[in-house]
Design a protein around this motif. Structure first.
Motif, short mmCIF file in Angstrom:
data_model
loop_
_atom_site.label_atom_id
_atom_site.label_comp_id
_atom_site.label_asym_id
_atom_site.label_seq_id
_atom_site.Cartn_x
_atom_site.Cartn_y
_atom_site.Cartn_z
N ILE A 280 1.20 -0.61 0.54
CA ILE A 280 0.13 -0.16 -0.19
C ILE A 280 1.05 1.05 0.35
N ILE B 290 -6.11 -4.03 2.22
CA ILE B 290 -6.53 -3.89 3.81
C ILE B 290 -7.48 -4.34 4.37
N ALA B 291 -8.87 -4.84 3.61
CA ALA B 291 -9.47 -5.48 3.65
C ALA B 291 -8.75 -7.15 4.93
N ILE C 243 -5.48 -2.97 -4.08
CA ILE C 243 -5.51 -2.64 -2.73
C ILE C 243 -6.08 -2.73 -1.25
N ALA C 244 -7.48 -1.91 -2.40
CA ALA C 244 -8.33 -1.89 -1.28
C ALA C 244 -8.86 -3.22 -0.95
N LEU C 245 -8.50 -4.87 -1.64
CA LEU C 245 -8.52 -5.84 -0.94
C LEU C 245 -7.97 -6.43 -0.28
N SER D 102 2.81 1.68 -3.50
CA SER D 102 2.68 1.68 -4.41
C SER D 102 1.84 3.60 -3.87
N LEU E 260 -6.39 -0.03 -7.38
CA LEU E 260 -7.23 0.62 -6.68
C LEU E 260 -8.11 -0.57 -5.53
N LEU E 261 -8.63 -0.97 -6.70
CA LEU E 261 -9.36 -2.42 -6.31
C LEU E 261 -8.45 -3.55 -5.82
#
Length: 111
Positions: free
Chosen positions: A70, A96-97, A92-94, A73, A89-90
């Motif tokens: 993260i 984070i999840a 990276i969101a995964l 990036s 971005l998706l």
């Protein structure tokens, strides 16, 4: 336990610095960024080892690499002008999840 997570954040910061220096060194042709690689990764592994005294390897590595991805990036975007598309971005969101799931629900990770 708070000190352990502080050491993990310090390890990640060193790793992000070292990785950013990899880009800035232009294949080890620039002195200061090349030295930054050694300092960055040396510090990262030192603090990573401190974290391993308290947290299991798999959990520590997942957190370290996830946070590193993260932040690297973001560094690439801010410092080097590298673009992130929707898929990046998706992804990276995964990540984070995944970090949230480990910290909130895993019995392998001390809370």
């Amino acid at each position: 336990m708070g000190k352990t997570y502080l050491y993990l954040l310090i390890a990640v910061a060193f790793e992000v610095f070292g990785t950013s220096c990899l880009q800035a060194s232009q294949q080890l042709t620039r002195l200061w960024p090349s030295l930054g690689i050694v300092v960055g990764f040396g510090g990262a592994f030192f603090f990573f080892m401190q974290v391993l005294k308290e947290l299991p390897l798999g959990i520590t590595y997942a957190l370290w690499s996830g946070l590193g991805i993260i932040l690297v990036s973001i560094s690439g975007w801010v410092v080097f002008g590298q673009k992130l598309d929707l898929a990046a971005l998706l992804g990276i969101a995964l990540i984070i999840a995944g970090i949230a799931v480990i910290n909130l629900f895993s019995i392998s990770s001390p809370h």
